[in-house]
Scaffold this motif. Structure first.
Motif, short mmCIF file in Angstrom:
data_model
loop_
_atom_site.label_atom_id
_atom_site.label_comp_id
_atom_site.label_asym_id
_atom_site.label_seq_id
_atom_site.Cartn_x
_atom_site.Cartn_y
_atom_site.Cartn_z
N SER A 446 0.83 -1.20 0.00
CA SER A 446 0.00 0.00 0.00
C SER A 446 0.87 1.25 0.00
O SER A 446 1.90 1.31 0.67
CB SER A 446 -0.91 0.01 1.23
N GLN A 447 0.45 2.23 -0.80
CA GLN A 447 1.19 3.49 -0.93
C GLN A 447 0.22 4.66 -0.95
O GLN A 447 -0.97 4.49 -1.21
CB GLN A 447 1.99 3.50 -2.24
N ASN A 448 0.73 5.83 -0.65
CA ASN A 448 0.01 7.06 -0.96
C ASN A 448 0.49 7.53 -2.32
O ASN A 448 1.69 7.77 -2.50
CB ASN A 448 0.26 8.13 0.10
N LEU A 449 -0.42 7.63 -3.26
CA LEU A 449 -0.10 8.03 -4.62
C LEU A 449 -0.40 9.52 -4.77
O LEU A 449 -1.55 9.94 -4.63
CB LEU A 449 -0.93 7.22 -5.61
N THR A 450 0.63 10.31 -5.02
CA THR A 450 0.46 11.75 -5.24
C THR A 450 0.50 12.00 -6.74
O THR A 450 1.42 11.54 -7.43
CB THR A 450 1.57 12.55 -4.53
N LEU A 451 -0.49 12.74 -7.24
CA LEU A 451 -0.67 12.95 -8.67
C LEU A 451 -0.73 14.42 -9.02
O LEU A 451 -1.24 15.23 -8.23
CB LEU A 451 -1.96 12.27 -9.15
N ALA A 452 -0.26 14.75 -10.21
CA ALA A 452 -0.40 16.11 -10.72
C ALA A 452 -0.46 16.04 -12.23
O ALA A 452 0.44 15.48 -12.87
CB ALA A 452 0.77 16.99 -10.28
#
Length: 821
Positions: A446-452
């Motif tokens: 599990s990860q925190n996915l940061t998107l832009a």
């Protein structure tokens, strides 16, 4: 006499010549495997020509006419530069290290066989979508093309390590790539160890308030009190005495407590960007190795170019950007593991208790081949909850009642793991909405996915989240009875339950492994989080500017100011700063005053060239040990990193936490000021023994060296000087430029875990984006690209992260052309 002298001279000269000849032969054999980056090669298995342009940092830019051929090219370059690393990872997850390294890796092989990760990866191949299966197949063909080339042209077995260890290379298979993702999940998961430590500490400290001190919850609501661990079992249950600490087996893939995953990532939308475009920064933290786990690459896909960090063995840009989208990852700390105490049938130890009665274990025998020793056979056992783990590892015996065993539930133990499909799909996404939809297939880790994308930013926790019953006895924080239905997992929660932050009103989103949501159990995500300190500094840096730039994001990524030092030093030194007249020179009291004077004028910057960080770190370490040693005894060794919230609770006397300051075995009642003073004296003695007594001349970097060590050759005499990469570094446990210390004597402040990759992406001018890895692109220690990026990384510098192929060609170190045969 002259005759004897002449013969001695001849013998010495012959010995020197033979030694020189041996060195030349070794160098020749080793250098045969150095890749030639400037060549043309005919290969089978591709539909069109592939051009691989390696820029001046040896980052390959892979240009192909189809996605399949692009992944073929990625497999080929991975095998060119990191074949030993790839095969070592594969052997680890297969549980086949002992075939090469002998008895010293048997325990590691036993664990991986019991977890069954490789067979689960084989099962998972069929669960992938068609695009991913094509990518896996093409990637495997690319790896095998390089192996065939090595064999056909006698290219030094592919890497020097293959001369030292007889490790035949089997053809690469699609399942191998999925298995490496599962191995990464094991290296990033720490809840197993957290549960065991909480159980051991609960048995040692039955006072609930004291347990909350030493294993504190991150501040916030929605947290629940827990029962004593012993209360989960029938009265009179007997637990084994604590066993002496065991040495970690060779190549053990499970991280020590505090050294599982970490990372930083943050993004700004156009309203908070000076350029009017979105910004994204990411630096994932893993244990340091030589070479680094990350390999930089660019692929030209049908959906456009993508560039960023890959993991050798896996056909995906795991973090990076395209023209339209950037993505970064941080460890989410989602509670994806639970330990279960399984009761054995007293009349038949081959059965265990379930809610419906006793049931037979699922079993399978597995043979482990061992170099220079007879093979051994182990019996793998599974319950409904998961595989049975040996009591000899993870200190499980000390928390397991007699007549019971321990099993593990873990989201990565899935035979339909589509995480790699989600990762490959992400490379084809063009905006945040599409990326969020594709990430639903991610299972573990599990990860925190940061998107832009060009306009929007988001953060989403990805990975399967277990569905737990609200009546779970320990809420997943302690090993719980596996035969009670309420303790068992009830499948997985829907993806919509995972925390999501889309287009926040403040225009900035980010994560430093801090607590991201405040939801009551069982929707809580986790009780254990990776950071309560860095996030405070990050908040200040982000809110300190109305708008940000690429350079301000770089500045934050490289920030070495410790919020922890600034907040704790006034507490622990409150009554020590001013103590009257100066003490006589040469006395311990004078040395203490000198140290306090330095710390009084320090701004908390953990700079490698300063003495204050070393004094501060040694003081805090000695202080925590003095506070807990008499209460926990040998168990105190498990708390080898300072817990800032514990120190704060003690010195603020939260819920009576100052009780830790009194030494139980002494007649006097010691105050926290007494313990703080004694700890500072302890620290100064330790510093004097290891670094000298001239405090002003100390350097934090001398103690805080980054240890990029070769996992196999790193301890071999002589060779270790060629394969290990050691660097003086800034930062510390609680700075944004995180350099997690080892916590282990005799060098407790060595930097062993940090940002092996850094990247900052500016979508107003995408080709001005930058990235770096911590060593170099090559895994070959005779290559100039083995460590050529390391010094740039140490100094906080980056290399261009451009999709402009003309820039790559301008100073290319080589161009490889793969053509159809």
């Amino acid at each position: 006499m002259g005759f004897l002298f002449r013969w001695l001279l001849r013998l010495a000269s012959a010995a020197i010549l033979l030694s020189l000849l041996a060195v030349l032969v070794v160098y020749y054999l080793g250098s045969r495997s150095l890749p030639d980056y400037d060549k043309a090669l005919a290969v089978s298995g591709i539909t069109g020509d592939i051009e691989i342009v390696r820029d001046n940092s040896n980052v390959p830019h892979i240009l192909a006419q189809s996605d399949r051929d692009a992944f073929f090219g990625l497999g080929y370059v991975h095998a060119q530069d990191r074949l030993w690393q790839m095969t070592l990872l594969r052997r680890t997850v297969q549980g086949r290290l002992s075939e090469v390294f002998g008895t010293r890796t048997v325990e590691t092989d036993k664990l991986l066989r019991r977890l069954d990760l490789y067979p689960l990866a084989v099962q998972s191949v069929e669960a992938q979508d068609a695009r991913t299966r094509d990518a896996l197949d093409a990637y495997a063909r690319g790896v095998n093309a390089r192996i065939d080339e090595i064999n056909a042209d006698s290219l030094g077995r592919g890497a020097p390590e293959f001369f030292l260890f007889n490790a035949p290379i089997a053809p690469w298979q699609p399942a191998d790539s999925i298995a490496i993702v599962k191995l990464m999940a094991l290296q990033l998961s720490g809840h197993l160890g957290d549960e065991v430590l909480r159980a051991r500490t609960s048995l040692q400290l039955p006072d609930e308030d004291r347990l909350a001190d030493i294993l504190p919850d991150i501040p916030g609501q929605g947290l629940a009190a827990l029962p004593e661990y012993s209360a989960l079992f029938p009265a009179g249950a007997r637990f084994a005495a604590a066993t002496p600490a065991q040495d970690r087996p060779a190549l053990w893939p499970v991280p020590r407590r505090g050294l599982a995953g970490a990372s930083n990532a943050w993004a700004a939308d156009p309203t908070r960007s000076a350029s009017g475009g979105t910004l994204l920064a990411n630096d994932p933290h893993l244990g340091f190795t030589a070479p680094a786990i990350w390999y930089l690459a660019r692929l030209q896909l049908s959906s456009g170019g993508v560039i960023g960090g890959t993991i050798p063995g896996v056909p995906a840009i795991m973090l990076g950007r395209s023209e339209d989208l950037g993505w970064g990852i941080t460890s989410s700390y989602l509670d994806d593991q639970d330990l279960y105490i399984e009761e054995l049938n007293p009349d038949n130890p081959e059965q265990y208790r379930t809610p419906e009665g006793f049931k037979a274990f699922r079993t399978r025998r597995s043979i482990i081949e061992i170099k220079d020793a007879a093979p051994i056979t182990i019996t793998l056992r599974w319950t409904d909850n998961g595989p049975v783990l040996p009591g000899t590892r993870f200190d499980l015996a000390s928390i397991t009642p007699e007549g019971h065993v321990v099993s593990l539930a873990w989201t990565a133990l899935s035979g339909r793991d589509t995480s790699i499909s989600a990762a490959i799909g992400l490379m084809h996404a063009h905006d945040v909405e599409e990326a969020l939809a594709l990430s639903e297939g991610y299972v573990a880790p599990s990860q925190n996915l940061t998107l832009a994308d060009n306009e929007t930013i988001a953060l989403k926790t990805i990975g399967a989240m277990p569905r737990r019953d609200a009546a779970h006895q320990s809420q997943g924080r302690l090993p719980s009875p596996g035969w009670i239905e309420a303790n068992r997992w009830q499948g997985m929660l829907p993806f919509s339950a995972n925390p999501e932050f889309l287009s926040p009103s403040g225009g900035i989103v980010g994560n430093t492994n801090n607590k991201v949501v405040d939801r009551p159990f069982p929707m809580h995500v986790s009780f254990e989080w990776g950071d309560s300190q860095r996030v405070m500094r990050w908040q200040g840096l982000m809110q300190g500017r109305e708008v940000h730039t690429r350079d301000s994001f770089i500045e934050a990524q490289l920030d070495t100011v410790s919020f922890t030092a600034r907040s704790l030093l006034p507490l622990i030194g409150a009554d020590l700063w001013f103590t009257g007249e100066a003490a006589p020179e040469g006395t311990p009291e004078r040395q203490r005053q000198r140290a306090l004077d330095l710390l009084a004028n320090w701004n908390g910057e953990m700079n490698e060239h300063l003495p204050e960080p070393l004094i501060y770190a040694a003081w805090l370490r000695a202080l925590q040990d003095r506070l807990i040693r008499d209460d926990l005894g040998p168990l105190a060794d498990e708390f080898d990193h300072v817990e800032p919230l514990f120190i704060e609770r003690v010195f603020r006397d939260v819920d009576g936490a100052s009780a830790w300051c009194d030494i139980i075995r002494s007649a006097a009642e010691e105050s926290c000021t007494d313990i703080s003073r004694l700890a500072l004296d302890d620290a100064l003695v330790w510093i004097g023994e290891n670094f000298g007594t001239a405090l002003e001349s100390l350097r934090w970097g001398d103690a805080h060296q980054a240890t990029h060590d070769h996992p196999v050759l790193g301890e071999v005499p002589v060779l270790r000087y060629f394969v290990n990469i050691r660097q003086s570094t800034s930062g510390g446990d609680n700075t944004l430029q995180r350099g997690r210390t080892s916590g282990q004597d005799p060098m407790p402040f060595q930097n062993v875990h940090g940002a092996g990759y850094r990247g900052v992406y500016d979508f107003a001018d995408p080709d001005s984006s930058v990235f770096i890895n911590s060593t170099g692109q090559s895994g070959h220690f005779l290559s100039r690209h083995y460590d050529d990026l390391g010094e740039l990384w140490r100094r906080g510098e980056y290399i261009p992260m451009s999709l402009d192929i003309d820039l790559a060609r301008a100073a290319a170190v080589g161009v490889t052309r793969l053509t159809t045969d």
